[in-house]
Design a protein around this motif. Structure first.
Motif, mmCIF file in Angstrom:
data_model
loop_
_atom_site.group_PDB
_atom_site.id
_atom_site.type_symbol
_atom_site.label_atom_id
_atom_site.label_comp_id
_atom_site.label_asym_id
_atom_site.label_seq_id
_atom_site.Cartn_x
_atom_site.Cartn_y
_atom_site.Cartn_z
ATOM 1 N N SER A 1 8.807 -3.506 -80.382
ATOM 2 C CA SER A 1 9.834 -3.410 -79.349
ATOM 3 C C SER A 1 9.307 -2.833 -78.044
ATOM 4 O O SER A 1 9.995 -2.861 -77.021
ATOM 5 C CB SER A 1 10.996 -2.549 -79.854
ATOM 6 N N THR A 2 8.078 -2.322 -78.078
ATOM 7 C CA THR A 2 7.529 -1.636 -76.903
ATOM 8 C C THR A 2 6.302 -2.330 -76.332
ATOM 9 O O THR A 2 5.907 -2.055 -75.206
ATOM 10 C CB THR A 2 7.149 -0.182 -77.291
ATOM 11 N N ASP B 1 7.845 8.462 -69.270
ATOM 12 C CA ASP B 1 6.515 7.873 -69.340
ATOM 13 C C ASP B 1 5.532 8.857 -68.721
ATOM 14 O O ASP B 1 5.848 9.538 -67.744
ATOM 15 C CB ASP B 1 6.470 6.544 -68.575
ATOM 16 N N TYR C 1 3.808 -2.866 -65.174
ATOM 17 C CA TYR C 1 4.401 -1.538 -64.944
ATOM 18 C C TYR C 1 4.091 -1.021 -63.541
ATOM 19 O O TYR C 1 4.994 -0.555 -62.825
ATOM 20 C CB TYR C 1 3.867 -0.560 -65.988
ATOM 21 N N ASP D 1 5.411 -4.980 -74.878
ATOM 22 C CA ASP D 1 5.402 -5.669 -73.585
ATOM 23 C C ASP D 1 5.854 -4.766 -72.433
ATOM 24 O O ASP D 1 5.848 -5.195 -71.275
ATOM 25 C CB ASP D 1 6.321 -6.899 -73.638
ATOM 26 N N TYR D 2 6.227 -3.543 -72.753
ATOM 27 C CA TYR D 2 6.832 -2.654 -71.747
ATOM 28 C C TYR D 2 5.884 -2.358 -70.594
ATOM 29 O O TYR D 2 6.305 -2.250 -69.448
ATOM 30 C CB TYR D 2 7.247 -1.356 -72.434
ATOM 31 N N PHE D 3 4.589 -2.216 -70.871
ATOM 32 C CA PHE D 3 3.650 -1.787 -69.841
ATOM 33 C C PHE D 3 3.097 -2.936 -69.003
ATOM 34 O O PHE D 3 2.409 -2.702 -68.012
ATOM 35 C CB PHE D 3 2.510 -0.990 -70.476
ATOM 36 N N ILE E 1 13.279 3.058 -74.279
ATOM 37 C CA ILE E 1 13.779 1.695 -74.480
ATOM 38 C C ILE E 1 14.111 1.420 -75.944
ATOM 39 O O ILE E 1 14.639 0.369 -76.261
ATOM 40 C CB ILE E 1 12.780 0.635 -73.970
ATOM 41 N N HIS E 2 13.794 2.370 -76.829
ATOM 42 C CA HIS E 2 14.199 2.207 -78.217
ATOM 43 C C HIS E 2 15.719 2.301 -78.314
ATOM 44 O O HIS E 2 16.351 3.131 -77.676
ATOM 45 C CB HIS E 2 13.583 3.297 -79.100
ATOM 46 N N ALA F 1 7.678 5.128 -73.143
ATOM 47 C CA ALA F 1 8.572 3.993 -73.405
ATOM 48 C C ALA F 1 9.565 4.255 -74.515
ATOM 49 O O ALA F 1 10.265 3.336 -74.939
ATOM 50 C CB ALA F 1 7.763 2.724 -73.719
#
Length: 475
Positions: free
Chosen positions: A356-357, A312, A364, A359-361, A330-331, A327
């Motif tokens: 798929s990404t 990141d 954070y 919501d990742y941040f 996370i794939h 991110a």
């Protein structure tokens, strides 16, 4: 049926484009010019900086200043440059060992030193052209590893570079592992080190260069936005015909600064420059007293959360807000590798988020940074951008094989900020003064050649998924 290759409409809105310039959708003339000495396809970092160098290059060896037309499918800087992380981060360790293995120590050293030279070059042009609104900050980039094994491997690689006499690693400051968390401010940091880097408002930087182009070029420059190029044909004469939905233009020389979209106009580059979709977030903290004031962060960051190849990247804006992207770790790539994930690989749709990404941040800063737990920091905006990943990890610069008087500057791996400005300076010398690639100061591995394209094609046909497409960037 041919693949769609033009930028899509209704793209996501990046933070950088929330403060638009009056030149955003410039058309120098109501109609296209009939002809031009040089046509540049694409008005992002590469296209605009190339035009700048064409106009400001030493004219002593050029008989007459050329006319230049820039054609852009959407608005100025609406592609990858206007959607990146605002990071000017030279790479002095990540891909350098790979380059040494492939091309030798001298070639790898050229790349590292070339990228490092961009810090001063960008500072100089900002000062010379008075681009005072682009928020350029000279700072340190803090590289943080949460996986000890990966951190140790990187330390060993840096030490190996040092032992070979690579002076560029002298700028890298290794933080003792015991202090990695306290100095970096990242929870659970196992290893950390820092080196000189910068942050910038990329759109405003490009707009500053554009203002300079208009000042230096006068009526020799014609810029046409919302004018996608659909084909380029040559009839064997000195002229090329560039087709757009608004008509055609003839040009003596054509330059493709089309990055991820290159495959549509230059099919021979389809295996070599691969579209790759990335996502970036803008994180803010409440100003209404509902959250604790966050700790001050004075550096940019590369955060490597696990043992994968992903990372990141993050900058801190002067207003305290955060721009962060990445991110890709996370794939979940199936057995086919990155090529099997169409949400990211080979995707030119920047009008939608990566499901798929997305919501990742959220959370954070609270998750990874000490003292941010009660700040209430939230994602204020998310956007996507399309990077042009080079299949062999290096950009393509120079004359296009088997296409006389046509040139390319593309395939920047989401890492164009410390590469493009001086790359296009070298390319301008080739275009204006008929210099060969080898007579410029460009790193040798950037040269686009028939041999290189053939090697990439053979590798892809043999199932070789190249390393660069597994590395998250878009800095």
């Amino acid at each position: 049926m041919p693949k769609p290759f033009l930028p899509v409409p209704n793209s996501t809105l990046p933070f950088w484009l929330t403060d638009r310039s009056p030149l955003d959708q410039i058309r120098s003339t109501p109609d296209l010019p009939l002809e031009s000495d040089i046509i540049i396809i694409g008005a992002g970092y590469a296209g605009i900086s190339l035009a700048y160098h064409l106009l400001t290059s030493d004219p002593s060896s050029s008989s007459e200043a050329p006319t230049i037309t820039i054609l852009e499918a959407r608005s100025i800087c609406s592609g990858a440059t206007g959607r990146n992380g605002g990071h000017v981060r030279p790479d002095t360790y990540s891909l350098i060992p790979l380059y040494i293995n492939r091309y030798g120590l001298d070639a790898a050293r050229e790349v590292a030193e070339f990228e490092l030279s961009h810090i001063k070059a960008i500072q100089d042009v900002i000062r010379t052209e008075a681009i005072d609104d682009c928020d350029f900050l000279l700072t340190q980039n803090m590289n943080v590893f949460l996986d000890q094994e990966r951190g140790n491997a990187t330390k060993e690689a840096i030490e190996a570079l040092r032992k070979t006499g690579c002076g560029f690693v002298d700028d890298i400051f290794q933080i003792p592992d015991r202090d990695a968390e306290s100095i970096s401010g990242v929870k659970g940091a196992k290893t950390a080190f820092s080196f000189t880097a910068g942050s910038i408002w990329p759109y405003k930087f490009i707009m500053g260069l554009l203002r300079s182009i208009l000042k230096h070029g006068g009526d020799r420059v014609n810029i046409q936005t919302t004018t996608p190029v659909t084909s380029v044909t040559s009839d064997g004469s000195i002229w090329h015909t560039i087709a757009t939905p608004r008509g055609t233009v003839k040009a003596k020389k054509v330059v493709y600064t089309t990055n991820a979209y290159t495959f549509g106009l230059l099919p021979e580059y389809e295996p070599a420059i691969i579209p790759a979709k990335g996502m970036v977030a803008h994180i803010v903290s409440p100003t209404d007293g509902k959250g604790k004031r966050p700790p001050f962060l004075s550096q940019t960051y590369i955060l490597r959360p696990d043992s994968s190849d992903g990372a990141d990247y993050m900058i801190v804006r002067p207003d305290g807000s955060i721009i962060i992207g990445g991110a890709h770790q996370i794939h979940t790539f199936p057995e086919k590798g990155p090529e099997g994930n169409s949400e990211w690989y080979g995707n030119i749709d920047d009008a939608s988020l990566i499901e798929s990404t997305k919501d990742y941040f959220e959370g954070y800063m609270q998750r990874y940074f000490v003292g941010w737990e009660d700040t209430g920091a939230v994602v204020e905006g998310l956007w996507t951008g399309i990077m042009g990943y080079s299949a062999d990890s290096a950009p393509h610069i120079g004359a296009i094989p088997s296409r006389p008087t046509q040139f390319i500057a593309a395939g920047f791996n989401g890492h164009g900020m410390p590469v493009i400005f001086l790359s296009t300076k070298g390319l301008a010398q080739m275009i204006l003064h008929d210099k060969s690639f080898d007579d410029t100061d460009l790193p040798r591995i950037y040269k686009s050649s028939a041999e290189r394209l053939d090697a990439i094609k053979r590798g892809r046909e043999g199932g070789d998924i190249l390393q660069s497409v597994t590395v998250s960037s878009s800095e």
